[in-house]
Design a protein around this motif. Structure first.
Motif, PDB file in Angstrom:
ATOM      1  N   TRP A  28      -3.349   5.741   1.421  1.00  0.00           N
ATOM      2  CA  TRP A  28      -3.707   6.596   2.556  1.00  0.00           C
ATOM      3  C   TRP A  28      -3.001   7.941   2.477  1.00  0.00           C
ATOM      4  O   TRP A  28      -1.913   8.065   1.898  1.00  0.00           O
ATOM      5  N   SER A  58      -8.970  11.676   0.115  1.00  0.00           N
ATOM      6  CA  SER A  58      -9.494  10.327  -0.099  1.00  0.00           C
ATOM      7  C   SER A  58     -10.659  10.340  -1.078  1.00  0.00           C
ATOM      8  O   SER A  58     -10.787   9.447  -1.925  1.00  0.00           O
ATOM      9  N   ARG A  75      -4.170  -0.362  -0.753  1.00  0.00           N
ATOM     10  CA  ARG A  75      -4.804   0.866  -0.258  1.00  0.00           C
ATOM     11  C   ARG A  75      -3.888   2.061  -0.467  1.00  0.00           C
ATOM     12  O   ARG A  75      -2.666   1.921  -0.634  1.00  0.00           O
ATOM     13  N   LEU A 122       1.457   5.336   1.493  1.00  0.00           N
ATOM     14  CA  LEU A 122       1.156   6.451   2.393  1.00  0.00           C
ATOM     15  C   LEU A 122       1.700   7.721   1.754  1.00  0.00           C
ATOM     16  O   LEU A 122       2.908   7.866   1.565  1.00  0.00           O
ATOM     17  N   GLY A 135      -8.060   6.190   2.098  1.00  0.00           N
ATOM     18  CA  GLY A 135      -8.364   6.580   3.461  1.00  0.00           C
ATOM     19  C   GLY A 135      -7.296   7.428   4.107  1.00  0.00           C
ATOM     20  O   GLY A 135      -6.421   7.983   3.449  1.00  0.00           O
ATOM     21  N   SER A 136      -7.367   7.491   5.413  1.00  0.00           N
ATOM     22  CA  SER A 136      -6.533   8.406   6.189  1.00  0.00           C
ATOM     23  C   SER A 136      -5.481   7.644   6.963  1.00  0.00           C
ATOM     24  O   SER A 136      -5.753   6.617   7.569  1.00  0.00           O
ATOM     25  N   GLY A 137      -4.280   8.188   6.918  1.00  0.00           N
ATOM     26  CA  GLY A 137      -3.200   7.616   7.704  1.00  0.00           C
ATOM     27  C   GLY A 137      -2.478   8.691   8.498  1.00  0.00           C
ATOM     28  O   GLY A 137      -1.274   8.810   8.366  1.00  0.00           O
ATOM     29  N   GLY A 138      -3.150   9.503   9.286  1.00  0.00           N
ATOM     30  CA  GLY A 138      -4.569   9.290   9.583  1.00  0.00           C
ATOM     31  C   GLY A 138      -5.280  10.605   9.819  1.00  0.00           C
ATOM     32  O   GLY A 138      -4.733  11.684   9.664  1.00  0.00           O
ATOM     33  N   GLY A 190      -8.153   5.651   9.354  1.00  0.00           N
ATOM     34  CA  GLY A 190      -7.061   5.485  10.305  1.00  0.00           C
ATOM     35  C   GLY A 190      -7.057   6.661  11.258  1.00  0.00           C
ATOM     36  O   GLY A 190      -7.141   7.817  10.831  1.00  0.00           O
ATOM     37  N   PRO A 248      -7.128  14.664   4.911  1.00  0.00           N
ATOM     38  CA  PRO A 248      -7.154  13.311   4.350  1.00  0.00           C
ATOM     39  C   PRO A 248      -8.512  12.883   3.817  1.00  0.00           C
ATOM     40  O   PRO A 248      -8.587  12.095   2.875  1.00  0.00           O
ATOM     41  N   ASP A 297     -11.115   3.468   4.260  1.00  0.00           N
ATOM     42  CA  ASP A 297     -10.476   3.192   5.554  1.00  0.00           C
ATOM     43  C   ASP A 297     -10.410   4.478   6.371  1.00  0.00           C
ATOM     44  O   ASP A 297     -10.119   5.553   5.823  1.00  0.00           O
ATOM     45  N   SER A 303       0.844  -1.189   0.000  1.00  0.00           N
ATOM     46  CA  SER A 303       0.000   0.000   0.000  1.00  0.00           C
ATOM     47  C   SER A 303       0.883   1.243   0.000  1.00  0.00           C
ATOM     48  O   SER A 303       2.109   1.137   0.113  1.00  0.00           O
TER      49      SER A 303
END
Length: 344
Positions: free
Chosen positions: A49, A68, A47, A15, A81-84, A113, A64, A111, A13
């Motif tokens: 993020w 997203s 994914r 980030l 999604g969010s990391g985070g 996060g 995020p 997602d 994935s």
């Protein structure tokens, strides 16, 4: 507990910090991210993020949830999604509303996060005017809004977020210490550990998560991700050259430099490290995985096996877009990502 992870079936994935390179601008950075999202989706990454940072000119990953939404609209398969989402900066109810909406727009691909830090300095955190509640209270409120499970006497029980129980995204706690993991264990959430922030804690913390995980309505079995900065290319020498800006930036951060912008490869190649910077550079070695695709893949498989994870999230610190895209392709081919997607 003995690891049952198959090192041949590692998922990958991304980030994204949405770096604003020197001599570039936020518009170009977002265009670069769009290109990377599309390629990662095509190649079979699991994914994508986005981080949350504020009060910096070298990143534009402030929201995020919005990023997203954009990423999901530009892709077909990859989870986003969010990391985070740094929960201290936000109203739990608003986070639930935003991610419920995301899940409704892109079912099964979202997602959430959650982080315990603010992702910024104290003054900026105050200016963001997030919740003043303790993190445990915030997290409990967020989960109760999602699950519609406030106690009878709780005043928020009368609040009914739009959507329903079918619109809950996958939930993850983030961690770079031994604090966040306890929330993931006790609340039955997924867990992502930032090994680039605390490499020595990654393996014991991720193992503890799998050993002690308590199933919940959100997750029946533990689901863990190890995040680490990766710079790879076809040969070691090229990867070392591309890693120069990453190593210099982190050395500067460790020594209190006021200049923590993302250097260019030319600036990093010509930089003469001070004694303090060189010590920081050496100390930072374990934060990064740098080298040819063969050497990087070998190390990532070893890390995943040791940490009992089947997913590695690549923290993106590439200094050039072309190198960034090429690395995604090299990793996807080495780990057979498209082949795995076709087999699902």
């Amino acid at each position: 507990m003995i690891s049952t992870m198959n090192e041949q079936n590692i998922k990958l994935s991304v980030l994204d910090f949405v770096h604003v390179y020197k001599y570039s601008n936020p518009i170009e950075s977002l265009q670069n991210t769009t290109e990377v999202v599309k390629l990662a989706d095509q190649l079979g990454y699991t994914r994508y993020w986005f981080t949350e940072h504020h009060n910096t000119t070298s990143q534009i990953s402030t929201s995020p949830d919005l990023l997203s939404l954009h990423a999901a609209s530009q892709s077909r398969h990859i989870r986003v999604g969010s990391g985070g989402i740094m929960l201290p900066n936000h109203s739990p109810l608003k986070v639930v509303e935003n991610f419920t909406l995301l899940e409704a727009l892109h079912p099964g691909r979202v997602d959430l996060g959650l982080g315990r830090a603010s992702g910024t300095d104290g003054l900026t955190a105050t200016a963001l005017q997030g919740s003043r509640d303790d993190f445990s209270v915030q997290l409990n409120n967020l989960l109760s809004f999602f699950s519609r499970s406030f106690p009878e006497e709780h005043p928020y029980r009368r609040i009914k977020p739009s959507g329903g129980l079918s619109l809950i995204p996958e939930l993850y706690m983030l961690g770079s210490s031994q604090g966040g993991v306890h929330y993931a264990i006790e609340r039955g959430l997924g867990f992502a550990f930032a090994a680039h922030l605390a490499p020595k804690l990654a393996v014991p913390t991720l193992r503890a998560y799998r050993k002690n995980f308590v199933p919940s309505s959100y997750l029946k079995e533990p689901k863990s991700i190890l995040t680490i900065a990766v710079i790879t290319a076809e040969i070691d020498e090229e990867a070392q050259y591309l890693s120069g800006p990453l190593e210099l930036m982190w050395a500067r951060m460790a020594t209190g430099s006021i200049d923590i912008s993302f250097p260019t490869v030319e600036e990093a190649a010509s930089h003469v490290y001070s004694h303090e910077e060189e010590r920081a550079r050496e100390y930072n070695r374990d934060r990064f995985v740098i080298g040819s695709i063969e050497n990087v893949a070998k190390r990532l498989r070893g890390i995943a096996k040791e940490a009992w994870v089947d997913e590695i999230m690549v923290a993106d610190f590439y200094p050039e877009q072309a190198a960034r895209l090429k690395a995604l392709e090299l990793l996807a081919k080495e780990f057979g990502l498209n082949r795995k997607r076709g087999a699902k």
